[in-house]
Structure formats: structure tokens, C-alpha cells
Design a protein around this motif. Structure first.
Motif, PDB file in Angstrom:
ATOM      1  N   VAL A 150       0.866  -1.180   0.000  1.00  0.00           N
ATOM      2  CA  VAL A 150       0.000   0.000   0.000  1.00  0.00           C
ATOM      3  C   VAL A 150       0.900   1.227   0.000  1.00  0.00           C
ATOM      4  CG1 VAL A 150      -1.861   1.242   1.153  1.00  0.00           C
ATOM      5  CG2 VAL A 150      -1.724  -1.254   1.337  1.00  0.00           C
ATOM      6  N   SER A 151       0.741   2.096  -0.972  1.00  0.00           N
ATOM      7  CA  SER A 151       1.589   3.281  -1.043  1.00  0.00           C
ATOM      8  C   SER A 151       1.335   4.193   0.150  1.00  0.00           C
ATOM      9  CB  SER A 151       1.326   4.048  -2.342  1.00  0.00           C
ATOM     10  OG  SER A 151       0.078   4.725  -2.285  1.00  0.00           O
ATOM     11  N   TRP A 152       2.339   4.987   0.498  1.00  0.00           N
ATOM     12  CA  TRP A 152       2.203   5.905   1.622  1.00  0.00           C
ATOM     13  C   TRP A 152       1.054   6.880   1.385  1.00  0.00           C
ATOM     14  CZ3 TRP A 152       2.492  11.095   0.849  1.00  0.00           C
ATOM     15  CH2 TRP A 152       3.080  11.546  -0.336  1.00  0.00           C
ATOM     16  N   ALA A 153       0.856   7.308   0.143  1.00  0.00           N
ATOM     17  CA  ALA A 153      -0.206   8.269  -0.152  1.00  0.00           C
ATOM     18  C   ALA A 153      -1.582   7.633   0.025  1.00  0.00           C
ATOM     19  CB  ALA A 153      -0.053   8.809  -1.573  1.00  0.00           C
ATOM     20  N   ASP A 154      -1.758   6.419  -0.492  1.00  0.00           N
ATOM     21  CA  ASP A 154      -3.048   5.737  -0.339  1.00  0.00           C
ATOM     22  C   ASP A 154      -3.347   5.453   1.126  1.00  0.00           C
ATOM     23  OD1 ASP A 154      -3.522   5.769  -3.045  1.00  0.00           O
ATOM     24  OD2 ASP A 154      -2.903   3.692  -3.390  1.00  0.00           O
ATOM     25  N   ALA A 155      -2.334   5.015   1.865  1.00  0.00           N
ATOM     26  CA  ALA A 155      -2.527   4.721   3.290  1.00  0.00           C
ATOM     27  C   ALA A 155      -2.935   5.972   4.056  1.00  0.00           C
ATOM     28  CB  ALA A 155      -1.250   4.126   3.886  1.00  0.00           C
ATOM     29  N   THR A 156      -2.310   7.098   3.720  1.00  0.00           N
ATOM     30  CA  THR A 156      -2.619   8.356   4.410  1.00  0.00           C
ATOM     31  C   THR A 156      -4.032   8.823   4.099  1.00  0.00           C
ATOM     32  OG1 THR A 156      -0.278   8.983   4.315  1.00  0.00           O
ATOM     33  CG2 THR A 156      -1.861  10.730   4.777  1.00  0.00           C
ATOM     34  N   LYS A 157      -4.425   8.736   2.840  1.00  0.00           N
ATOM     35  CA  LYS A 157      -5.765   9.186   2.460  1.00  0.00           C
ATOM     36  C   LYS A 157      -6.851   8.286   3.054  1.00  0.00           C
ATOM     37  CE  LYS A 157      -4.443  11.527  -1.824  1.00  0.00           C
ATOM     38  NZ  LYS A 157      -4.646  11.623  -3.280  1.00  0.00           N
ATOM     39  N   LEU A 158      -6.606   6.988   3.082  1.00  0.00           N
ATOM     40  CA  LEU A 158      -7.586   6.070   3.652  1.00  0.00           C
ATOM     41  C   LEU A 158      -7.721   6.300   5.156  1.00  0.00           C
ATOM     42  CD1 LEU A 158      -9.255   3.947   2.163  1.00  0.00           C
ATOM     43  CD2 LEU A 158      -7.619   2.206   2.906  1.00  0.00           C
ATOM     44  N   THR A 159      -6.584   6.542   5.810  1.00  0.00           N
ATOM     45  CA  THR A 159      -6.611   6.831   7.248  1.00  0.00           C
ATOM     46  C   THR A 159      -7.330   8.149   7.507  1.00  0.00           C
ATOM     47  OG1 THR A 159      -4.510   5.652   7.541  1.00  0.00           O
ATOM     48  CG2 THR A 159      -5.179   7.150   9.302  1.00  0.00           C
ATOM     49  N   GLY A 160      -7.057   9.139   6.678  1.00  0.00           N
ATOM     50  CA  GLY A 160      -7.734  10.426   6.839  1.00  0.00           C
ATOM     51  C   GLY A 160      -9.233  10.305   6.694  1.00  0.00           C
ATOM     52  N   ALA A 161      -9.673   9.464   5.759  1.00  0.00           N
ATOM     53  CA  ALA A 161     -11.111   9.251   5.589  1.00  0.00           C
ATOM     54  C   ALA A 161     -11.713   8.635   6.840  1.00  0.00           C
ATOM     55  CB  ALA A 161     -11.367   8.349   4.382  1.00  0.00           C
ATOM     56  N   ALA A 162     -11.021   7.653   7.434  1.00  0.00           N
ATOM     57  CA  ALA A 162     -11.540   6.979   8.628  1.00  0.00           C
ATOM     58  C   ALA A 162     -11.588   7.906   9.831  1.00  0.00           C
ATOM     59  CB  ALA A 162     -10.677   5.757   8.949  1.00  0.00           C
ATOM     60  N   LEU A 163     -10.669   8.850   9.900  1.00  0.00           N
ATOM     61  CA  LEU A 163     -10.621   9.783  11.031  1.00  0.00           C
ATOM     62  C   LEU A 163     -11.448  11.039  10.773  1.00  0.00           C
ATOM     63  CD1 LEU A 163      -6.824   9.528  11.963  1.00  0.00           C
ATOM     64  CD2 LEU A 163      -8.764   8.469  13.145  1.00  0.00           C
ATOM     65  N   GLY A 164     -12.180  11.035   9.656  1.00  0.00           N
ATOM     66  CA  GLY A 164     -13.021  12.190   9.346  1.00  0.00           C
ATOM     67  C   GLY A 164     -12.238  13.396   8.893  1.00  0.00           C
ATOM     68  N   LEU A 165     -10.996  13.177   8.436  1.00  0.00           N
ATOM     69  CA  LEU A 165     -10.127  14.288   8.052  1.00  0.00           C
ATOM     70  C   LEU A 165      -9.568  14.096   6.634  1.00  0.00           C
ATOM     71  CD1 LEU A 165      -8.144  14.587  11.402  1.00  0.00           C
ATOM     72  CD2 LEU A 165      -9.738  16.296  10.481  1.00  0.00           C
ATOM     73  N   PRO A 166     -10.429  13.892   5.656  1.00  0.00           N
ATOM     74  CA  PRO A 166      -9.924  13.678   4.295  1.00  0.00           C
ATOM     75  C   PRO A 166      -9.178  14.884   3.734  1.00  0.00           C
ATOM     76  CG  PRO A 166     -12.311  14.001   4.285  1.00  0.00           C
ATOM     77  CD  PRO A 166     -11.906  13.836   5.713  1.00  0.00           C
ATOM     78  N   ALA A 167      -9.626  16.086   4.044  1.00  0.00           N
ATOM     79  CA  ALA A 167      -8.955  17.276   3.529  1.00  0.00           C
ATOM     80  C   ALA A 167      -7.559  17.421   4.133  1.00  0.00           C
ATOM     81  CB  ALA A 167      -9.793  18.520   3.811  1.00  0.00           C
ATOM     82  N   ALA A 168      -7.450  17.131   5.424  1.00  0.00           N
ATOM     83  CA  ALA A 168      -6.142  17.201   6.078  1.00  0.00           C
ATOM     84  C   ALA A 168      -5.191  16.178   5.478  1.00  0.00           C
ATOM     85  CB  ALA A 168      -6.285  16.974   7.580  1.00  0.00           C
ATOM     86  N   ALA A 169      -5.704  14.985   5.227  1.00  0.00           N
ATOM     87  CA  ALA A 169      -4.877  13.942   4.627  1.00  0.00           C
ATOM     88  C   ALA A 169      -4.409  14.358   3.236  1.00  0.00           C
ATOM     89  CB  ALA A 169      -5.649  12.630   4.564  1.00  0.00           C
ATOM     90  N   ASP A 170      -5.315  14.915   2.449  1.00  0.00           N
ATOM     91  CA  ASP A 170      -4.942  15.372   1.108  1.00  0.00           C
ATOM     92  C   ASP A 170      -3.846  16.433   1.172  1.00  0.00           C
ATOM     93  OD1 ASP A 170      -6.763  13.685  -0.090  1.00  0.00           O
ATOM     94  OD2 ASP A 170      -8.292  15.238  -0.412  1.00  0.00           O
ATOM     95  N   ARG A 171      -3.954  17.312   2.162  1.00  0.00           N
ATOM     96  CA  ARG A 171      -2.961  18.377   2.279  1.00  0.00           C
ATOM     97  C   ARG A 171      -1.594  17.814   2.669  1.00  0.00           C
ATOM     98  NH1 ARG A 171      -4.572  23.303   5.971  1.00  0.00           N
ATOM     99  NH2 ARG A 171      -3.956  21.915   7.679  1.00  0.00           N
ATOM    100  N   ILE A 172      -1.587  16.856   3.585  1.00  0.00           N
ATOM    101  CA  ILE A 172      -0.328  16.226   3.977  1.00  0.00           C
ATOM    102  C   ILE A 172       0.303  15.530   2.777  1.00  0.00           C
ATOM    103  CG2 ILE A 172       0.682  14.365   5.358  1.00  0.00           C
ATOM    104  CD1 ILE A 172      -1.240  15.089   7.588  1.00  0.00           C
ATOM    105  N   VAL A 173      -0.498  14.784   2.047  1.00  0.00           N
ATOM    106  CA  VAL A 173       0.013  14.078   0.871  1.00  0.00           C
ATOM    107  C   VAL A 173       0.594  15.065  -0.135  1.00  0.00           C
ATOM    108  CG1 VAL A 173      -0.654  12.723  -1.150  1.00  0.00           C
ATOM    109  CG2 VAL A 173      -1.443  12.040   1.116  1.00  0.00           C
TER     110      VAL A 173
END
Length: 323
Positions: A150-173
């Protein structure tokens, strides 16, 4: 040390253990959150307060988004709280329980009373997923994942979705991607260069494992503008690595540089293999040996680990390539 850029972006997106924002610029968590993964969809009704990091490297994305898990699974290194220095400050002084690298039973996870189980890099079977999802909402790997890669970007975005923070995850990526672009631009010598990355084979001391483009390490090299030798990819096929007996070591000389990972003992075993000293790359000092933290960072392949070592690894590779 984690680069300043990454520290800044993580501070901007940090939040409480339940995923709420802690600064005026941090996006608010949104629930309920629906996460799509290889076993369907998981709905997280409200901000989780007890997150179990069941995947081998899931803690880094969780920590990057400001949540401290109540338990973290061991992967490599036996570090305190199973957390390496690149992520240690994100623990906020807490000491999560460490789950074993081997089998983790549903009963052991249930005892932690989680309200979210992040198992993105746990390589769960359907049966395992069903068992854990009976305990709490469980997030598995993205659809189409092969061999747990699982790529670091996909893992981060999926985690962000689960934590209710998809925008934050996108910004980190986005910010980490910009970091890789910066590193690549700072080392034009690496553009189009080929680098073979190998470690001793624990299953056969008379051979080595050379990582392919399919592996997270190979993907990291690509982020730096570097290619894995075509012969390594051919030998690996669809796998993460090619197994090379010592008489195939000359294949590594097709590369512009050789990067050797593993512990000092493993690297010494590699150097002791017949034919190692005769490699052109060895004789021309085009070998980069990674230290424990760098080796672990590339094995983790996470949103925190890779930016933490990108500058140093790229710089050493650029000197070794010597273009």
C-alpha cells in the motif's frame, strides 16, 4: 530528523486523540465517515477515541493526522511503543500498548475496547476482516492491493477518511509530494540513474534479495527520479524482490549505484558473499550502506518515514552515482 517542511505541515493538521482540530487552521473532522476498501465500506459514526493500529505501519499515518493509537503493532526494530524517531514526538508522551508482529487475535484487540481498527497494512484475509469488524469499524487495504503493498499516499488518504479528516490527509500528501519534488530537483544527478537496492536473504545466507519497482522501496526510489535496474525487475516478475544467489551478484553491476539495507550484521554478511568484492560498484565506491533508521524508514514506506530520510539518502546516492 524530520524535515522542517514536514514538521510544519503536521503541526498544522494536528488534532486530539478523537480527531478534532486543535488550531484555528486545522480542518474540522466530519462524521459519519464512510471508507471504501477491498472488503467493501466501513462507516465510522463518530470521532473515534480509542484507535487500534493493527497494520504493520499504520501508526505513522494515524499519528501524522494527530491521533495517538491505544495500541500499535510491532513491525521492525523493537522500538519503544513500536515507534521510530521520525514519529516519536507525535506520541505526545503517551505509551501505546505494543501488539506482536505475529498473530494478533480478535480477543486481544477486543480487550483494548477500540472504536476504530485501522488495518490498512495488516494484509487481512476476508475471514480476519469479518472477525475484527465485529469488534469495531475496521478499515482494510485499498481495493486492488497486491501482497500488502500500500503506497504511503493511499494509506494516508484512507486513514484520513476513517478519522473524518480527508482534507487534512490530502494536504499532507500534497506537501510530502512537494517535498519529493524538491529533493529530486536538488539532486539532478539522480535523473534517470539506476540504483539496485539489496539486503541479505534471511532464508538463504548464500543469496541476496534485490527489491523491485513493485516494492515500496522501489517506489521511493522512483520518487527521487531513480530507476530500479530492468534485470532486477525481470527476475522479480510481479513480486517485491528478486532472489539472487551469489553467482548472480554481477547483475547488480548493471546499476549506477548499489544501496545496501539491513542491520550492520546483515550488511557484513552481504559483504562477505563470494564475488562481492569483485563488483565494479564496490571497487569504484558506488555503494551506499543505510543505517538502521534509514533501512527501517524505507521498509515502513510511510508518510512520516520517507520524508525523514529523503534528503540524506538522495544526497548519498547522488554522490555515489557521481554524474
Amino acid at each position: 530528523m524530520i524535515p522542517t517542511l514536514v514538521v510544519a505541515l503536521l503541526a498544522a493538521t494536528s488534532c486530539s486523540g478523537g480527531g478534532s482540530s486543535s488550531g484555528p487552521k486545522a480542518p474540522a473532522a466530519v462524521f459519519p465517515a464512510t471508507v471504501t476498501h477491498e472488503y467493501g465500506q466501513t462507516v465510522v459514526e463518530e470521532a473515534p477515541e480509542r484507535v487500534v493500529s493493527l497494520g504493520y505501519t499504520d501508526q505513522d499515518a494515524i499519528l501524522a493526522l494527530g491521533t495517538v493509537p491505544v495500541a500499535i503493532r510491532e513491525f521492525t526494530g523493537n522500538r519503544p511503543s513500536a515507534t521510530w524517531p521520525w514519529a516519536a514526538d507525535k506520541l505526545k508522551g503517551e505509551q501505546p500498548q505494543v501488539l506482536p508482529a505475529g498473530d494478533v487475535t480478535p480477543d486481544a484487540v477486543a480487550a483494548l475496547e477500540p472504536d476504530l481498527i485501522v488495518a490498512i497494512t495488516a494484509d487481512l484475509t476476508r475471514e480476519q476482516y469479518d472477525a475484527f469488524s465485529k469488534i469495531a469499524p475496521t478499515v482494510a487495504a485499498p481495493a486492488g492491493t497486491t501482497d500488502g503493498r500500500v503506497s504511503w499516499a493511499d494509506a494516508t488518504k484512507l486513514t484520513g477518511a476513517a478519522l473524518g479528516l480527508p482534507a487534512a490527509a490530502d494536504r499532507i500528501v500534497s506537501d510530502v509530494e512537494e517535498k519529493f519534488v524538491e529533493v529530486e530537483e536538488n539532486h539532478p544527478e539522480l535523473a534517470g540513474a539506476t540504483v539496485a537496492m539489496a539486503v541479505p536473504n534471511p532464508a538463504d545466507p548464500a543469496s541476496v534479495k534485490a527489491w523491485s519497482s513493485n516494492d515500496l522501496r522501489g517506489q521511493f526510489l522512483k520518487e527521487l527520479g531513480v530507476q530500479v535496474p530492468a534485470q532486477v525487475d525481470r527476475l522479480a516478475g510481479n513480486g517485491s524482490f528478486a532472489t539472487m544467489p551469489s553467482d548472480q551478484l554481477p547483475t547488480l553491476d548493471d546499476a549506477d549505484a548499489l544501496m545496501v539495507a539491513g542491520t550492520p550484521a546483515e550488511q557484513a554478511a552481504f559483504a562477505a558473499l563470494p564475488g562481492y568484492g569483485q563488483l565494479k560498484l564496490v571497487q569504484e565506491s558506488k555503494v551506499v550502506t543505510l543505517d538502521d533508521e534509514q533501512s527501517a524508514a524505507l521498509a515502513f514506506g510511510s508518510v512520516l518515514s520517507l520524508p525523514a530520510v529523503a534528503d540524506e539518502v538522495a544526497g548519498r546516492l547522488a554522490r555515489a552515482v557521481g554524474r
